[in-house]
Structures are given as C-alpha cells and as structure tokens.
Design an enzyme around this catalytic site. Structure first.
Site, PDB file in Angstrom:
ATOM      1  CB  CYS A 150      -0.900  -0.024   1.235  1.00 45.30           C
ATOM      2  SG  CYS A 150      -1.963   1.405   1.393  1.00 45.30           S
ATOM      3  CB  ILE A 151       2.330   3.339  -2.162  1.00 42.05           C
ATOM      4  CG1 ILE A 151       3.296   4.522  -2.200  1.00 42.05           C
ATOM      5  CG2 ILE A 151       1.531   3.208  -3.433  1.00 42.05           C
ATOM      6  CD1 ILE A 151       4.396   4.368  -3.250  1.00 42.05           C
ATOM      7  CG  LEU A 152      -1.776   8.004   1.244  1.00 45.89           C
ATOM      8  CD1 LEU A 152      -2.761   8.322   0.125  1.00 45.89           C
ATOM      9  CD2 LEU A 152      -2.504   7.862   2.572  1.00 45.89           C
ATOM     10  CB  THR A 153       1.749  11.238  -1.486  1.00 41.51           C
ATOM     11  OG1 THR A 153       2.817  10.442  -1.996  1.00 41.51           O
ATOM     12  CG2 THR A 153       2.272  12.599  -1.084  1.00 41.51           C
TER      13      THR A 153
ATOM     14  CD  GLN B  51      -2.439  13.311  -3.349  1.00 43.77           C
ATOM     15  OE1 GLN B  51      -3.169  13.855  -4.182  1.00 43.77           O
ATOM     16  NE2 GLN B  51      -2.795  12.201  -2.709  1.00 43.77           N
TER      17      GLN B  51
ATOM     18  N   GLY C 237       6.043  15.927  -6.126  1.00 43.80           N
ATOM     19  CA  GLY C 237       7.058  14.946  -6.468  1.00 43.80           C
ATOM     20  C   GLY C 237       7.359  13.927  -5.384  1.00 43.80           C
ATOM     21  CE1 TYR C 238       8.554  16.042  -0.437  1.00 46.00           C
ATOM     22  CE2 TYR C 238       6.377  17.033  -0.593  1.00 46.00           C
ATOM     23  CZ  TYR C 238       7.712  17.121  -0.247  1.00 46.00           C
ATOM     24  OH  TYR C 238       8.199  18.290   0.281  1.00 46.00           O
ATOM     25  N   GLY C 239       5.481  11.443  -4.398  1.00 44.05           N
ATOM     26  CA  GLY C 239       5.063  10.102  -4.791  1.00 44.05           C
ATOM     27  C   GLY C 239       6.175   9.338  -5.497  1.00 44.05           C
TER      28      GLY C 239
ATOM     29  CD  GLU D 230      -1.256  -6.489  -2.086  1.00 43.59           C
ATOM     30  OE1 GLU D 230      -2.428  -6.712  -1.741  1.00 43.59           O
ATOM     31  OE2 GLU D 230      -0.305  -6.417  -1.291  1.00 43.59           O
TER      32      GLU D 230
ATOM     33  CB  SER E   7      -5.479   4.069  -6.119  1.00 43.32           C
ATOM     34  OG  SER E   7      -4.207   4.711  -6.033  1.00 43.32           O
TER      35      SER E   7
END
Length: 547
Positions: free
Chosen positions: A407-410, A415, A418-420, A441, A445
């Site tokens: 799971c990945i989230l900024t 947002q 460029g942090y993503g 995985e 989104s």
C-alpha cells in the site's frame, strides 16, 4: 404523474421519471437521480445531475454546541447570524455526481436539491429467471464478488440472528434518516484472519478489475457483464428479521475491521480531517469508531496519529504527547527528508492509526486492523518542531508474489510536489539492496497507477539513453529491479518495440526523447543510495507466525 425515458432497442427497461414540481423532498429516496446545486471553482453555482446513495438526519455536533455555549458565556461580541433554518435542511443526502470521480462524492443539504427539475427513479429490475437487455447477450460466468460476499454476510447474520420476528417496516423505512427501521440482528464476530482468507478466495470487484485491467496494456480489454439470475440458483430467503439494507447500514456505521463490499464503502463517514496545520477533505469511507463519524472536523495528532473530536481535546493531548517523529528506526536522511522503518507487530497502535488515516484516501484498501504481517516505511519532513508525515508505503514481511509495495500513499496536502516518485524510487532501492525484482501489489488506485507508469517510463528511458551496449529485457530488470512484466507493459505503452530483421528491438523515438527531456529538466528530489543505511530484515518462522 410518472413518465418513462425512451429506451434504445435491446437495452434495459427505461427508468421512470417524475416531472419537476410534482413531488416533494420526502419523495426522494436512495437510488434516485436528481439535479442538485453545486458550487463551482469560480465561486458560482451549477445544477448537476447526481445519484442519491444515502439519506440521513442532519447530525448534531455536541462539541460544537459546547463551544458555542462557552463563547456565549464569555461574552463574545461576535454577531450571530440571523438565519432561519429551512425545513428541508433537517435531512442530508450523500450523492455521487454524474461523470465525476468517486472521491468527489459528498453530503449535501436538502435545500440544495432542485425539486423543479425531473426526478429519475432507479431502473426496474427484471423478473426472476428472465434476462433482458445487454445482460442477456453476455456469457455466463462466476458470481460477482459483491453478491457472493453479501450472501456470506446474509448467511452469517441469519445463523446468529434471534428467531424473534421484527416488526414490519413502514413507509420510507428503506431510507436512512426516515422512519424507524426495525432493529438489525446481532452479527457473528469473525476473526480478521478468517475474513482475509475469504476475501482472497473471491474474485476482485468491478472497480478493482478495472484498475488491474489498466495495468495490463497487452490485454484485449474484453469484459463480460455477468447476469446472475439466469445462471445460478436463487439463494435461500433470509430470516424475516434480516434485510440487505439493515446489514449494509450496520456494517457501514459499526467500524468494521474490513470493508470489502463495494456497496458499504460507497458512503464516506468523515467530512474533513485536520492534521497539524493542514485541513483536508476525506475522499472515501474509513472504519473509524462510530462515535467519530459525521463530525464536521476530525482532529488528528500529526505525530502519534491519535484522533479526537474537538480541538480542545487535541490541545490537551499535545501537552502530554512526547512523540516528535514516527516511532521507528531512521534508515535514510538527506536534506530535510527522512525515512523511518516500522514493524507493524511492534508499533501496533501507530500502524493501525496510519492505516485508518490512509483508508480515507485509498478506495482499494480493505484491511486496517491486522498490521502485524507488514513493515511500514514512512517518509517525513524535518523542521525545528519535529518530523511531519508526508507519505508512506507498506511491505509484506514475506510476499509469495515478490511484491515490494502493499500500500502506498502521499497525503493530499503534499501531493503534486514529487513526493510520490520519491516513495516509489525508495521502494525500488530497497529491492536493489535485497537483490530481488519487485512490483507493487495489484490493483493500484488511479493515482498510484499514474505515478508508477511515470516512474517506470523515466527509469527505463534514462537507462537506455545512458547505456551504449545492447540491453535485453532481463538486463533492464536486473539493473532497475523492475519486473519483466512491468518493463514489457511500459515499453508497449511507449511503443518502444520495433520489428527489425526478423526480431524485436527497443527503439527510442523522437517523441519519447523529447518528453523525457522535459521530465528531466523539471527539478525534483531524488533518492541517493549512499544515504541509505539499511539491511534487509530477516525473520524466523516463529516471527512470521502472526496468528
């Protein structure tokens, strides 16, 4: 007076329409489509078609009432607005705007409904055992995941329900906020691991399948719309004390551990979140406790991620909270960016709070309670007051599919900076340290898919430009830790494969080079491997036994 919209030949039955001015707000029910006044970015207002997903009584915030009494007691000179509440504002409607993304779904006051325009009712369902419209032409297949999970919920509730029959619901009992629905039966409490195993056995739902289909660019994209009534037997009728609406409403408001049924997750339960100095709107449902749902603002401590219903309670907590950074090991530091590694088994409460927060902005995340099988890598920005959370990604301690990100989230307030890409690049740096190929995985989104595609394209093109020798797909995979499938999909999307003298070669076109030059000229942060101090964690069999 009810009319019907014209229907195309071979399509579903037309939806009934009630002309504007011939109905009132009590007529509007769940499933209807109606025009609603919506503010526009330029400060104006527009009337847009929206579907009613849920209806409720306007919630009363007890903490706001207490604050108002305190202000009045202290002799505030602030003039009170003389606004007479409208009768229709005692109800609120959760709506999905037509042609808009799901994250823009919102609660609106009853006074914003345009009752002078037509009201479109839900399409009538075909009788049992009869196929109609497009569904009759589709190939039979498996039962959709949503319906199969609802059958499981029905059977579980029926087994645990009391045999005492419930009272017959009156008019409007199917609408939340109207009437007095009969009490729902008690549900059987299940172990989170059991629910996770049942979810893994099911097929992905429609939204998940769409996202996963976007990732596979080589697929033909052919899908089948399944009609269950003609290919599978009807389920046994539930007990009289149980109904689908009651089951959904109970799961929606009870802070369930997992929210895997798409119908339940459609209605978000939080309005806005205050994290530090930022206030952001929630996008999706998150299983926070019931008593915190539908507050105007939920206040979250930006360091320990505890949540509070009022600013006074948050300020009292901050006087006692001594945490100034994520409670893990700092494994990377460059300039003002740091990464912390956390074990979900050791930092159980903090990781659960992080998963609850991330569920507000991730539609596909289904599990928040069981965090012990995961490692969390949290990115924070340092200043004189502490390390402020920017984003994170989680990773399974033991992944059978070699996923390097679960799971990945900024966070929304960070947002478009460029942090993503930093998070994605850091996950692949860890894979290089491990000497493995990694992939996120699935399903991703919509924003995650865009971020990964941009990163893969930039890394692959950069490698091809800076290498003079011939490179195969396997060479690219070994140098970047990107899986062969992701490399093939990216090269196909960029149209890098050309047929030359009986074999396929990778060729960079002028358009790809020009686009890559624009991306490279943009000044953005990068991960510098020499600042990463980390060894891959090794777990024994007992440490990987989570239950």
């Amino acid at each position: 007076m009810v009319s019907t919209a014209p229907a195309n030949e071979g399509s579903q039955e037309p939806a009934p329409i009630t002309p504007g001015g011939t109905y009132n707000i009590q007529t509007v029910s769940v499933g209807c489509k109606i025009y609603i006044r919506r503010p526009t970015p330029d400060g104006g207002e527009e009337e847009r078609l929206a579907e009613i997903l849920s209806i409720r009584d306007k919630p009363i915030n007890p903490y706001a009432a207490i604050a108002a009494r305190r202000t009045k007691t202290r002799g505030s000179v602030k003039e009170e607005e003389d606004v007479t509440p409208r009768p229709e504002d005692k109800w609120e409607f959760f709506v999905h705007w037509d042609s808009f993304n799901k994250r823009l779904d919102d609660w609106v006051a009853g006074s914003r409904l345009v009752l002078s325009r037509d009201l479109e009712w839900p399409r009538p369902k075909p009788p049992p055992g009869k196929k109609s419209g497009i569904g009759a032409q589709k190939a039979p297949g498996k039962v959709p995941r949503t319906q199969s999970l609802l059958k499981k919920a029905t059977s579980n509730a029926a087994a645990a329900a009391s045999p005492t029959p419930a009272s017959t619901p009156g008019p409007g009992s199917g609408r939340a906020g109207f009437g007095s629905p009969s009490p729902a039966p008690s549900l059987k409490r299940k172990n989170p691991h059991d629910e996770q195993e049942e979810e893994e056995e099911e097929e992905p739902d429609d939204e998940d399948a769409d996202a996963e289909g976007e990732m596979d660019v080589d697929a033909e994209g052919e899908t089948f719309e399944l009609n269950v009534t003609g290919s599978t037997p009807e389920p046994p009728p539930p007990l009289s004390a149980f109904s689908k609406e009651q089951e959904i409403e109970k799961l929606r408001t009870s802070g369930s551990m997992t929210q895997s049924i798409s119908e339940i997750a459609r209605v978000k339960n939080l309005n806005r979140l205050q994290i530090g100095k930022h206030e952001v709107e929630s996008w999706y449902f998150s299983p926070y406790p019931k008593e915190y749902a539908h507050l105007p603002v939920l206040y979250i401590c930006e360091f320990c991620l505890s949540f509070f219903p009022s600013p006074m309670m948050l300020s009292r907590h901050r006087q006692r909270c001594t945490l100034l950074h994520p409670p893990g090991n700092e494994i990377y530091r460059h300039e003002d960016i740091s990464f912390f590694e956390l074990d979900g088994k050791r930092q159980l409460t903090w990781c659960r709070n992080l998963s609850l927060l991330s569920k507000c902005f991730l539609d596909h995340k289904t599990l928040y309670y069981d965090v012990t099988p995961f490692m969390y890598y949290v990115m924070a920005q340092r200043d004189s007051t502490g390390c402020h959370l920017i984003g994170y990604f989680s990773k399974e301690k033991e992944s059978a599919e070699n996923y390097n990100v679960a799971c990945i989230l900024t966070l929304p307030q960070h947002q478009r900076h460029g942090y993503g890409k930093i998070l994605i690049e850091f996950s692949y740096e860890l894979s290089k340290k491990e000497g493995k190929l990694g992939s996120p995985e699935k399903p991703l989104s919509d924003l995650g898919l865009l971020g990964y595609r941009a990163y893969w394209a930039e890394v692959i093109v950069e490698l091809l430009i800076n290498t003079t020798d011939e490179l195969s797909i396997d060479d690219i995979a070994q140098k970047t830790s990107i899986t062969h499938a992701d490399i093939m999909n990216t090269c196909t999307t960029l149209q890098l494969f050309k047929h030359y003298k009986g074999q396929h070669i990778i060729c960079l076109s002028d358009a790809v080079l020009e686009k890559h030059e624009k991306v490279r000229n943009k000044r953005r942060r990068r991960i510098y491997p020499e600042h990463l101090i980390w060894k891959p964690p090794v777990f024994t069999r007992d440490q990987l036994r989570f239950y």
